[in-house]
Motif scaffolding. Structure first.
Motif, PDB file in Angstrom:
ATOM      1  N   LYS A   1       0.832  -1.222   0.000  1.00 49.60           N
ATOM      2  CA  LYS A   1       0.000   0.000   0.000  1.00 49.60           C
ATOM      3  C   LYS A   1       0.857   1.258   0.000  1.00 49.60           C
ATOM      4  CE  LYS A   1      -4.475  -1.213   1.715  1.00 49.60           C
ATOM      5  NZ  LYS A   1      -4.945  -2.090   2.766  1.00 49.60           N
ATOM      6  N   ARG A   2       1.897   1.256   0.883  1.00 42.28           N
ATOM      7  CA  ARG A   2       2.722   2.456   1.007  1.00 42.28           C
ATOM      8  C   ARG A   2       4.159   2.132   0.559  1.00 42.28           C
ATOM      9  NH1 ARG A   2       1.894   4.584   7.147  1.00 42.28           N
ATOM     10  NH2 ARG A   2       3.004   2.625   7.578  1.00 42.28           N
ATOM     11  N   LEU A   3       4.760   3.064  -0.187  1.00 45.59           N
ATOM     12  CA  LEU A   3       6.171   2.917  -0.565  1.00 45.59           C
ATOM     13  C   LEU A   3       6.975   3.981   0.183  1.00 45.59           C
ATOM     14  CD1 LEU A   3       8.497   1.783  -2.354  1.00 45.59           C
ATOM     15  CD2 LEU A   3       7.907   3.545  -4.032  1.00 45.59           C
ATOM     16  N   PHE A   4       8.044   3.539   0.874  1.00 45.41           N
ATOM     17  CA  PHE A   4       8.947   4.465   1.557  1.00 45.41           C
ATOM     18  C   PHE A   4      10.295   4.436   0.856  1.00 45.41           C
ATOM     19  CE2 PHE A   4       5.713   3.650   4.650  1.00 45.41           C
ATOM     20  CZ  PHE A   4       5.590   4.824   5.369  1.00 45.41           C
ATOM     21  N   CYS A   5      10.777   5.618   0.435  1.00 49.54           N
ATOM     22  CA  CYS A   5      12.083   5.741  -0.217  1.00 49.54           C
ATOM     23  C   CYS A   5      12.973   6.551   0.719  1.00 49.54           C
ATOM     24  CB  CYS A   5      11.958   6.475  -1.547  1.00 49.54           C
ATOM     25  SG  CYS A   5      10.818   5.699  -2.695  1.00 49.54           S
ATOM     26  N   PHE A   6      13.967   5.896   1.315  1.00 52.22           N
ATOM     27  CA  PHE A   6      14.851   6.569   2.273  1.00 52.22           C
ATOM     28  C   PHE A   6      16.204   6.853   1.629  1.00 52.22           C
ATOM     29  CE2 PHE A   6      12.226   3.873   5.282  1.00 52.22           C
ATOM     30  CZ  PHE A   6      11.535   4.938   5.859  1.00 52.22           C
ATOM     31  N   SER A   7      16.649   8.134   1.663  1.00 50.47           N
ATOM     32  CA  SER A   7      17.920   8.457   1.009  1.00 50.47           C
ATOM     33  C   SER A   7      18.759   9.444   1.805  1.00 50.47           C
ATOM     34  CB  SER A   7      17.658   9.042  -0.386  1.00 50.47           C
ATOM     35  OG  SER A   7      17.080  10.325  -0.297  1.00 50.47           O
ATOM     36  N   THR A   8      20.082   9.366   1.582  1.00 47.40           N
ATOM     37  CA  THR A   8      20.995  10.416   2.045  1.00 47.40           C
ATOM     38  C   THR A   8      21.824  10.872   0.845  1.00 47.40           C
ATOM     39  OG1 THR A   8      22.782   8.851   2.582  1.00 47.40           O
ATOM     40  CG2 THR A   8      21.244   9.398   4.360  1.00 47.40           C
TER      41      THR A   8
ATOM     42  N   PRO B   1       4.631   7.519 -13.495  1.00 48.64           N
ATOM     43  CA  PRO B   1       3.228   7.244 -13.132  1.00 48.64           C
ATOM     44  C   PRO B   1       3.012   5.812 -12.635  1.00 48.64           C
ATOM     45  CG  PRO B   1       3.350   8.356 -15.266  1.00 48.64           C
ATOM     46  CD  PRO B   1       4.765   8.037 -14.867  1.00 48.64           C
ATOM     47  N   GLU B   2       3.841   4.874 -13.089  1.00 47.37           N
ATOM     48  CA  GLU B   2       3.709   3.471 -12.668  1.00 47.37           C
ATOM     49  C   GLU B   2       3.850   3.313 -11.150  1.00 47.37           C
ATOM     50  OE1 GLU B   2       6.282   0.567 -14.865  1.00 47.37           O
ATOM     51  OE2 GLU B   2       6.451  -0.284 -12.855  1.00 47.37           O
ATOM     52  N   THR B   3       4.677   4.157 -10.541  1.00 48.85           N
ATOM     53  CA  THR B   3       4.882   4.097  -9.083  1.00 48.85           C
ATOM     54  C   THR B   3       3.554   4.326  -8.352  1.00 48.85           C
ATOM     55  OG1 THR B   3       7.124   4.911  -9.413  1.00 48.85           O
ATOM     56  CG2 THR B   3       6.254   5.075  -7.183  1.00 48.85           C
ATOM     57  N   TYR B   4       2.733   5.229  -8.890  1.00 52.74           N
ATOM     58  CA  TYR B   4       1.453   5.549  -8.239  1.00 52.74           C
ATOM     59  C   TYR B   4       0.365   4.540  -8.602  1.00 52.74           C
ATOM     60  CZ  TYR B   4       4.209   9.677  -7.529  1.00 52.74           C
ATOM     61  OH  TYR B   4       5.233  10.511  -7.177  1.00 52.74           O
ATOM     62  N   GLU B   5       0.598   3.777  -9.666  1.00 54.51           N
ATOM     63  CA  GLU B   5      -0.330   2.674  -9.980  1.00 54.51           C
ATOM     64  C   GLU B   5      -0.096   1.543  -8.991  1.00 54.51           C
ATOM     65  OE1 GLU B   5       0.334   1.564 -14.075  1.00 54.51           O
ATOM     66  OE2 GLU B   5      -0.098   3.618 -14.706  1.00 54.51           O
ATOM     67  N   LYS B   6       1.166   1.354  -8.607  1.00 54.83           N
ATOM     68  CA  LYS B   6       1.505   0.227  -7.733  1.00 54.83           C
ATOM     69  C   LYS B   6       1.263   0.549  -6.252  1.00 54.83           C
ATOM     70  CE  LYS B   6       4.917  -3.344  -6.978  1.00 54.83           C
ATOM     71  NZ  LYS B   6       5.917  -4.180  -7.619  1.00 54.83           N
ATOM     72  N   PHE B   7       1.489   1.828  -5.854  1.00 49.89           N
ATOM     73  CA  PHE B   7       1.381   2.191  -4.440  1.00 49.89           C
ATOM     74  C   PHE B   7       0.388   3.339  -4.245  1.00 49.89           C
ATOM     75  CE2 PHE B   7       5.614   0.422  -5.101  1.00 49.89           C
ATOM     76  CZ  PHE B   7       5.591  -0.613  -4.183  1.00 49.89           C
ATOM     77  N   GLU B   8      -0.419   3.229  -3.171  1.00 50.88           N
ATOM     78  CA  GLU B   8      -1.395   4.288  -2.886  1.00 50.88           C
ATOM     79  C   GLU B   8      -0.708   5.552  -2.384  1.00 50.88           C
ATOM     80  OE1 GLU B   8      -4.357   2.843  -0.117  1.00 50.88           O
ATOM     81  OE2 GLU B   8      -4.749   1.120  -1.421  1.00 50.88           O
ATOM     82  N   GLN B   9       0.316   5.356  -1.528  1.00 50.88           N
ATOM     83  CA  GLN B   9       1.018   6.506  -0.957  1.00 50.88           C
ATOM     84  C   GLN B   9       2.517   6.299  -1.110  1.00 50.88           C
ATOM     85  OE1 GLN B   9      -0.611   9.144  -0.066  1.00 50.88           O
ATOM     86  NE2 GLN B   9      -2.656   8.225  -0.038  1.00 50.88           N
ATOM     87  N   VAL B  10       3.223   7.375  -1.452  1.00 50.43           N
ATOM     88  CA  VAL B  10       4.676   7.306  -1.652  1.00 50.43           C
ATOM     89  C   VAL B  10       5.340   8.352  -0.743  1.00 50.43           C
ATOM     90  CG1 VAL B  10       6.541   7.590  -3.347  1.00 50.43           C
ATOM     91  CG2 VAL B  10       4.352   6.574  -4.056  1.00 50.43           C
TER      92      VAL B  10
ATOM     93  N   GLY C   1       1.861  15.150 -12.415  1.00 46.30           N
ATOM     94  CA  GLY C   1       1.399  15.945 -11.271  1.00 46.30           C
ATOM     95  C   GLY C   1       0.064  15.488 -10.718  1.00 46.30           C
ATOM     96  N   GLU C   2      -0.841  15.190 -11.606  1.00 44.57           N
ATOM     97  CA  GLU C   2      -2.196  14.830 -11.172  1.00 44.57           C
ATOM     98  C   GLU C   2      -2.214  13.520 -10.375  1.00 44.57           C
ATOM     99  OE1 GLU C   2      -6.235  14.379 -13.569  1.00 44.57           O
ATOM    100  OE2 GLU C   2      -4.945  16.024 -14.257  1.00 44.57           O
ATOM    101  N   VAL C   3      -1.443  12.533 -10.821  1.00 40.99           N
ATOM    102  CA  VAL C   3      -1.421  11.255 -10.085  1.00 40.99           C
ATOM    103  C   VAL C   3      -0.568  11.335  -8.823  1.00 40.99           C
ATOM    104  CG1 VAL C   3      -1.986   9.668 -11.952  1.00 40.99           C
ATOM    105  CG2 VAL C   3       0.398  10.308 -11.609  1.00 40.99           C
ATOM    106  N   ALA C   4       0.365  12.302  -8.781  1.00 41.94           N
ATOM    107  CA  ALA C   4       1.245  12.417  -7.606  1.00 41.94           C
ATOM    108  C   ALA C   4       0.591  13.230  -6.483  1.00 41.94           C
ATOM    109  CB  ALA C   4       2.566  13.066  -8.013  1.00 41.94           C
ATOM    110  N   GLN C   5      -0.229  14.196  -6.856  1.00 42.55           N
ATOM    111  CA  GLN C   5      -0.819  15.067  -5.832  1.00 42.55           C
ATOM    112  C   GLN C   5      -1.674  14.286  -4.841  1.00 42.55           C
ATOM    113  OE1 GLN C   5      -2.733  18.655  -7.255  1.00 42.55           O
ATOM    114  NE2 GLN C   5      -0.837  19.205  -8.310  1.00 42.55           N
TER     115      GLN C   5
END
Ligand code: A2P
Length: 273
Positions: A125-132, A146-155, A184-188
């Protein structure tokens, strides 16, 4: 890929061009600090990659050019390729790379690869991307896909740097993504950004590892804690950071995945040197 495909993209005359590599032109350079910069190059028509993958790049400045792994920071639909780089004093490649100008030639090997790809994670459901540091680069690609938002509800994408100015690339990329006509529309409402600094005062202070362990990260984002049932994780940064955050997610019950065996988290070391 055929030799003919490579030849059509390759520049003819540079004596230091390795066989079978692309010769691409620098189209834009932006310096953020004395340690970090971003640049864009032309994209070979035949290059295919999945968002989050890296390629080997270098400069045609010697008989045996130094090539290093660089995450492609642009999304796969972009006409050009973007990279986010550190400047290492006396670094075999970055010492020269940091001086590039528009019109200069970059060597690029034709194969993109890597584990920070949606395919290496099982559905969640949720994707967490942790970076330094420059570890944000693959996420700059993934959050614009856009595929990232098809696979995960929240990023949720986090970026920890020493100083405020080092966060500008990630802050600008997130801002531009949310305002992009294509994504933008799918990310917002689905893309959430958490920047933090460790050596200069900003809104969120501290290493992301400490902020996860103290709960301050969840509190700031108003979210429930990491849970392997629903959440998937991508990690990219320095060796030390990866070691510490792996310890945390392993203890929470997350399992490392790969292209051949997708699971609940994936890691990749950010380019250094
Ligand atoms: P710190 O300033 O406490 O070292 P660098 O520029 O050296 O690659 O570091 C980028 C960011 O990563 C810095 O904010 C740094 O914090 C942080 N960092 C370094 N090591 C770790 C670690 N082991 N775990 C979490 N964050 C780290």
């Amino acid at each position: 890929m055929t030799d003919a495909a490579l030849a059509s993209d390759a520049a003819p005359a540079n004596p230091f061009m390795p066989k079978g590599a692309f010769a691409e032109k620098v189209t834009e350079v932006q310096h953020y600090t004395d340690r970090l910069f971003r640049f864009r190059i032309t994209r070979p028509q035949s290059l295919r990659f999945r968002s989050g993958e890296f390629v080997m790049i270098g400069l045609p400045n010697s008989e045996r050019p130094v090539l290093r792994a660089y995450s492609i920071a642009s999304p796969s639909w972009d006409e050009e390729l973007e990279f986010f780089s550190i400047k290492v004093p006396n670094g075999p490649l970055t010492e020269h790379l940091q001086k590039i100008k528009v019109g200069d030639t970059i060597i690029m090997k034709p194969k993109a690869t890597g584990t920070l790809v949606n395919d290496a994670l099982i559905q969640g459901k949720r994707l967490f991307c942790f970076s330094t540091g420059t570890g944000f680069a693959p996420f700059a690609s993934l959050i614009r896909d856009p595929e990232t938002y098809e696979k995960f509800e929240q990023v949720y994408v986090t970026h920890t740097c020493r100083q405020r100015d080092e966060l500008k690339y990630s802050a600008d990329t997130v801002h531009n993504t949310l305002n992009d006509p294509l994504v933008g529309e799918v990310a917002q409402g689905h893309l959430h950004y958490f920047p933090s600094t460790t050596r200069e005062e900003t809104q969120h202070m501290g290493r992301i590892t400490e902020l996860i362990e103290s709960g301050a990260f969840y509190e700031a984002m108003k979210i429930s804690p990491l849970d392997p049932e629903t959440d998937r994780i991508m990690i990219c940064g320095s060796m030390e950071f990866m070691k510490d955050i792996r310890r945390i997610v392993d203890a929470l019950g997350f399992k490392e995945g790969s292209n051949s065996e997708p699971a609940t988290y994936v890691v990749e070391r950010a380019f250094v040197g």
